[in-house]
Motif scaffolding. Sequence first.
Motif, PDB file in Angstrom:
ATOM      1  N   ASP A   1       0.622  -1.201   0.086  1.00 32.50           N
ATOM      2  CA  ASP A   1      -0.014   0.082  -0.148  1.00 32.50           C
ATOM      3  C   ASP A   1       0.790   1.311   0.161  1.00 32.50           C
ATOM      4  O   ASP A   1       0.555   2.529   0.457  1.00 32.50           O
ATOM      5  N   GLU A   2       2.050   1.175  -0.468  1.00 36.01           N
ATOM      6  CA  GLU A   2       3.087   2.163  -0.596  1.00 36.01           C
ATOM      7  C   GLU A   2       2.913   2.934  -2.021  1.00 36.01           C
ATOM      8  O   GLU A   2       3.041   2.308  -2.960  1.00 36.01           O
ATOM      9  N   PHE A   3       2.697   4.187  -1.843  1.00 39.17           N
ATOM     10  CA  PHE A   3       2.778   5.012  -2.942  1.00 39.17           C
ATOM     11  C   PHE A   3       3.843   6.152  -3.144  1.00 39.17           C
ATOM     12  O   PHE A   3       4.295   6.626  -1.860  1.00 39.17           O
ATOM     13  N   ALA A   4       4.079   6.731  -4.177  1.00 28.10           N
ATOM     14  CA  ALA A   4       4.955   7.762  -4.137  1.00 28.10           C
ATOM     15  C   ALA A   4       4.510   8.839  -5.343  1.00 28.10           C
ATOM     16  O   ALA A   4       4.059   8.308  -6.223  1.00 28.10           O
ATOM     17  N   ILE A   5       5.161  10.030  -5.185  1.00 28.05           N
ATOM     18  CA  ILE A   5       4.817  11.255  -6.466  1.00 28.05           C
ATOM     19  C   ILE A   5       6.135  11.504  -6.454  1.00 28.05           C
ATOM     20  O   ILE A   5       6.803  12.021  -5.680  1.00 28.05           O
ATOM     21  N   LEU A   6       6.396  11.802  -7.839  1.00 25.90           N
ATOM     22  CA  LEU A   6       7.592  12.550  -8.321  1.00 25.90           C
ATOM     23  C   LEU A   6       7.314  13.667  -9.116  1.00 25.90           C
ATOM     24  O   LEU A   6       6.661  13.836 -10.098  1.00 25.90           O
ATOM     25  N   SER A   7       7.889  15.114  -8.775  1.00 24.67           N
ATOM     26  CA  SER A   7       7.302  16.021  -9.640  1.00 24.67           C
ATOM     27  C   SER A   7       8.818  17.264  -9.514  1.00 24.67           C
ATOM     28  O   SER A   7       9.919  16.673  -9.050  1.00 24.67           O
ATOM     29  N   SER A   8       8.630  18.276 -10.104  1.00 21.11           N
ATOM     30  CA  SER A   8       9.665  19.046 -10.417  1.00 21.11           C
ATOM     31  C   SER A   8       9.059  20.679 -10.427  1.00 21.11           C
ATOM     32  O   SER A   8       8.152  20.948 -10.806  1.00 21.11           O
ATOM     33  N   ASP A   9      10.139  21.336 -10.085  1.00 18.28           N
ATOM     34  CA  ASP A   9       9.794  22.901 -10.364  1.00 18.28           C
ATOM     35  C   ASP A   9       8.583  23.268  -9.642  1.00 18.28           C
ATOM     36  O   ASP A   9       7.812  24.066 -10.104  1.00 18.28           O
ATOM     37  N   MET A  10       8.578  22.887  -8.367  1.00 15.44           N
ATOM     38  CA  MET A  10       7.387  23.301  -7.251  1.00 15.44           C
ATOM     39  C   MET A  10       7.911  24.076  -6.185  1.00 15.44           C
ATOM     40  O   MET A  10       9.056  23.546  -5.730  1.00 15.44           O
ATOM     41  N   THR A  11       7.058  25.071  -5.727  1.00 18.41           N
ATOM     42  CA  THR A  11       7.813  25.602  -4.246  1.00 18.41           C
ATOM     43  C   THR A  11       7.021  24.572  -3.182  1.00 18.41           C
ATOM     44  O   THR A  11       6.396  23.621  -3.549  1.00 18.41           O
ATOM     45  N   GLU A  12       7.749  24.770  -1.995  1.00 19.17           N
ATOM     46  CA  GLU A  12       7.268  24.123  -0.918  1.00 19.17           C
ATOM     47  C   GLU A  12       5.701  24.050  -0.552  1.00 19.17           C
ATOM     48  O   GLU A  12       5.108  23.444  -0.305  1.00 19.17           O
ATOM     49  N   LYS A  13       5.241  25.325  -0.774  1.00 16.14           N
ATOM     50  CA  LYS A  13       3.797  25.610  -0.377  1.00 16.14           C
ATOM     51  C   LYS A  13       2.966  24.939  -1.571  1.00 16.14           C
ATOM     52  O   LYS A  13       1.984  24.384  -1.164  1.00 16.14           O
ATOM     53  N   GLN A  14       3.388  25.171  -2.898  1.00 16.85           N
ATOM     54  CA  GLN A  14       2.481  24.396  -3.772  1.00 16.85           C
ATOM     55  C   GLN A  14       2.604  22.715  -3.503  1.00 16.85           C
ATOM     56  O   GLN A  14       1.739  22.205  -3.630  1.00 16.85           O
ATOM     57  N   ALA A  15       3.842  22.305  -3.173  1.00 17.40           N
ATOM     58  CA  ALA A  15       3.918  20.647  -3.205  1.00 17.40           C
ATOM     59  C   ALA A  15       2.966  20.477  -1.797  1.00 17.40           C
ATOM     60  O   ALA A  15       2.194  19.419  -1.945  1.00 17.40           O
ATOM     61  N   TYR A  16       2.970  21.153  -0.691  1.00 19.80           N
ATOM     62  CA  TYR A  16       2.134  21.014   0.225  1.00 19.80           C
ATOM     63  C   TYR A  16       0.778  21.044   0.097  1.00 19.80           C
ATOM     64  O   TYR A  16       0.000  20.031   0.392  1.00 19.80           O
ATOM     65  N   SER A  17       0.411  22.026  -0.724  1.00 16.31           N
ATOM     66  CA  SER A  17      -1.059  22.032  -1.276  1.00 16.31           C
ATOM     67  C   SER A  17      -1.336  20.664  -1.898  1.00 16.31           C
ATOM     68  O   SER A  17      -2.586  20.321  -1.572  1.00 16.31           O
ATOM     69  N   LEU A  18      -0.672  20.236  -2.950  1.00 15.95           N
ATOM     70  CA  LEU A  18      -0.792  19.094  -3.656  1.00 15.95           C
ATOM     71  C   LEU A  18      -0.901  17.812  -2.600  1.00 15.95           C
ATOM     72  O   LEU A  18      -2.017  16.938  -2.974  1.00 15.95           O
ATOM     73  N   ALA A  19      -0.045  17.824  -1.924  1.00 17.86           N
ATOM     74  CA  ALA A  19      -0.122  16.684  -0.760  1.00 17.86           C
ATOM     75  C   ALA A  19      -1.509  16.515  -0.009  1.00 17.86           C
ATOM     76  O   ALA A  19      -2.018  15.724   0.405  1.00 17.86           O
ATOM     77  N   CYS A  20      -1.746  17.763   0.356  1.00 17.11           N
ATOM     78  CA  CYS A  20      -3.304  18.018   1.277  1.00 17.11           C
ATOM     79  C   CYS A  20      -4.379  17.543   0.216  1.00 17.11           C
ATOM     80  O   CYS A  20      -5.249  16.833   0.501  1.00 17.11           O
ATOM     81  N   ALA A  21      -4.482  17.832  -0.946  1.00 21.38           N
ATOM     82  CA  ALA A  21      -5.443  17.595  -1.942  1.00 21.38           C
ATOM     83  C   ALA A  21      -5.329  15.925  -2.034  1.00 21.38           C
ATOM     84  O   ALA A  21      -6.450  15.334  -2.081  1.00 21.38           O
ATOM     85  N   ILE A  22      -4.158  15.410  -2.074  1.00 18.54           N
ATOM     86  CA  ILE A  22      -4.187  14.048  -2.452  1.00 18.54           C
ATOM     87  C   ILE A  22      -4.786  13.178  -1.229  1.00 18.54           C
ATOM     88  O   ILE A  22      -5.290  12.152  -1.236  1.00 18.54           O
ATOM     89  N   ARG A  23      -4.196  13.752   0.062  1.00 20.43           N
ATOM     90  CA  ARG A  23      -4.548  13.091   1.171  1.00 20.43           C
ATOM     91  C   ARG A  23      -5.984  13.140   1.295  1.00 20.43           C
ATOM     92  O   ARG A  23      -6.830  12.313   1.697  1.00 20.43           O
ATOM     93  N   ASP A  24      -7.026  14.315   1.076  1.00 21.76           N
ATOM     94  CA  ASP A  24      -8.472  14.687   1.162  1.00 21.76           C
ATOM     95  C   ASP A  24      -9.089  13.652   0.179  1.00 21.76           C
ATOM     96  O   ASP A  24     -10.001  13.175   0.412  1.00 21.76           O
ATOM     97  N   ASN A  25      -8.422  13.591  -1.084  1.00 20.36           N
ATOM     98  CA  ASN A  25      -8.816  12.625  -2.249  1.00 20.36           C
ATOM     99  C   ASN A  25      -9.004  11.242  -1.533  1.00 20.36           C
ATOM    100  O   ASN A  25      -9.901  10.595  -1.913  1.00 20.36           O
ATOM    101  N   ILE A  26      -7.953  10.705  -1.057  1.00 21.02           N
ATOM    102  CA  ILE A  26      -7.711   9.299  -0.611  1.00 21.02           C
ATOM    103  C   ILE A  26      -8.993   9.098   0.557  1.00 21.02           C
ATOM    104  O   ILE A  26      -9.366   8.121   0.474  1.00 21.02           O
ATOM    105  N   SER A  27      -9.103  10.081   1.366  1.00 21.48           N
ATOM    106  CA  SER A  27     -10.128   9.842   2.555  1.00 21.48           C
ATOM    107  C   SER A  27     -11.287   9.665   2.146  1.00 21.48           C
ATOM    108  O   SER A  27     -12.207   9.330   3.147  1.00 21.48           O
ATOM    109  N   MET A  28     -11.669  10.005   0.936  1.00 21.25           N
ATOM    110  CA  MET A  28     -13.258   9.893   0.599  1.00 21.25           C
ATOM    111  C   MET A  28     -13.727   8.504   0.488  1.00 21.25           C
ATOM    112  O   MET A  28     -12.751   7.529   0.038  1.00 21.25           O
ATOM    113  N   PRO A  29     -14.962   8.125   0.722  1.00 16.52           N
ATOM    114  CA  PRO A  29     -15.195   6.935   0.908  1.00 16.52           C
ATOM    115  C   PRO A  29     -15.167   6.142  -0.426  1.00 16.52           C
ATOM    116  O   PRO A  29     -15.197   6.531  -1.601  1.00 16.52           O
ATOM    117  N   TYR A  30     -14.924   4.900  -0.416  1.00 19.57           N
ATOM    118  CA  TYR A  30     -14.862   3.824  -1.631  1.00 19.57           C
ATOM    119  C   TYR A  30     -15.884   2.672  -1.463  1.00 19.57           C
ATOM    120  O   TYR A  30     -16.381   2.290  -0.565  1.00 19.57           O
TER     121      TYR A  30
END
Length: 636
Positions: free
Chosen positions: A303-332
Amino acid sequence: MNRILTVIILFLFALTGYITYLVQERQNELQKLTRYTDSWSVSQIVSEYFRLEASLALYAVGSNDVSIDDVRMRLDIMTSQSTLLKEGDLGKYIRKNPDALATITDVQKYLVTLDKQLGTLSSGQIVQMLSGMRDLEAPLREIASEALSKDIDIVNSTHDKIRYLYYIYSFISLMLIILSFTLGFLTLTRNNNLRKAHRKMELLAQDLHISKEDLQNKNEKLEYVAYHDSLTGLPNRLLFWQKMQELIDTKSAVVVMLFDLDRFKAVNDTMGHDAGDKLLIDIAERLSLFINESVVLYRLGGDEFAILSSDMTEKQAYSLACAIRDNISMPYQVYGTSVSVETCIGLIVSSTETRADYLYKCVDLALYDAKSIGPGNVRNFQQYMLEDLLDNRSFENDLANAVKNNELVVYYQPIADAVSGEIYGYEALLRWFHPARGAISPEVFIPVAEKTGLIHSIGAWVLAQACQQATQWAPSTRVAVNISPLQLLDESLPDIVRSELKKNGLDAARLELEITESNFVNQSARSLATLRALSNLGLSISIDDFGTGYSSLSRLSSFAFDTIKIDRSFVSNITQQHGDLNILKAIVSLGKSLNMRIIAEGVETEVQLNYLKTLGCDLIQGYLIGKPAPPGQLKL
């Protein structure tokens, strides 16, 4: 036509044989010209000899232009060239000439001496050797001159004979050309067969091309399988590491996110692995919304996943991580059942790190920090995380060294009869006094000892110290030793205890082993078997910190404990909180019903003691009776 071809071919064979004879004759004559090559070789050897002398001279006077490696190179070249003097006609010529042979022998002696002693020769020794080597210059020039003169004579005499052979060879060659044209003309009639063979070859080439394309397709499929997850179709761990290093090499800001799923194991355990696989596929499809040219999702395994990207600020990366977290937490919806999972995400943004393994370690630390807080957390890597890791490793090393350097000591706290106040025994308490960190609490270093496996050697050492110390007390005084749950998993623990009792001559009835209630809850059948084996030795087993864990009556009845130790948290509030008093009454009543001794910890005042006497506690332990102290300060 076949007969004509046969005659032509036979005639060609005859001419070819004669040409072979001519070539052999010509070769014999050319062999004579090799002496000219030999004279050139002698000239080269003489030149290298002079270069070697020059290098030695500069090296002897300490010139910066010539090093010992340069001299060694010249010496090696001269040595390899000198081997030519022993081969071929040149070797024969020198062996027939006594003066030349003596000169060459002297040269080789100098070469051998230099090869063996070059690194140890002083400047004076080199100068002396150069003086002898210069005496050989004139003889060497004479050898080169004589070799050149003889070679010139040989060249002139053989030149005329080679010209004669050339005329014959030219005539035969002309005949071969004529016959070849004739043969070629006749073979034109065979072209139809060649065309048919060519057509077959074309068809075969087409088949090979089709096979090649099929093989390429299979290779592409194999490469896809090697770099992609078979379940979700996402790039796998192998491609993750490769692409991460490629991003690092571009010198751009690399963004790495690492996350796994909370409660995923529960889905597998309760609904089956098919449901778990379906959930992973759904998560991968849902996260595909975040994938683009610069953001790539990987499944690393399980159940391990990873994301690679480039040319993001820490703020942008953190916002993307939060969006991924919220998306995963929605029921299936998995096979008609609503399933919810959460995730923690660790991330790092770096434009300076050049090592992929180090970058991964940092983001893994960020994930670990997020998980330590609880589900649904996103943590950006901070330097203190790495410093904490290094400090933990340093602490583990310090603990290992403490065992070796005898930094650990055993203190003893008295246990007294609640009514008479007489000393019943002492509890062995481990203390660590670090030379730099100072006194370290057992609550800090014992978990580290359990994590590293040092608890087994530490526990055995404490047991040995306690048994040895108890032999110096009154025969009725007991000693209590704490046992880690990991020690209970060691089937050799009863043998270790039996050995220490026998070695110190201590009666087993004077030894009491303590385990904490919270640890006892998770004990396996093997741990219970170890407890029974220890009890069979005749010693006592007590359950420590009772009331702070989650033991049930069924668990208490699974093993006949001899003593219950009431946790100090209940004793400290006995005069202030009515609830704690009721809990104490229940614990004492429970212990008495199971024929267990009752010890109250943390007794610090007479008021607390009087309450405990009223409740029926058998023994008390705390600062009112005595603080933990080293053996030399005990009041026996």
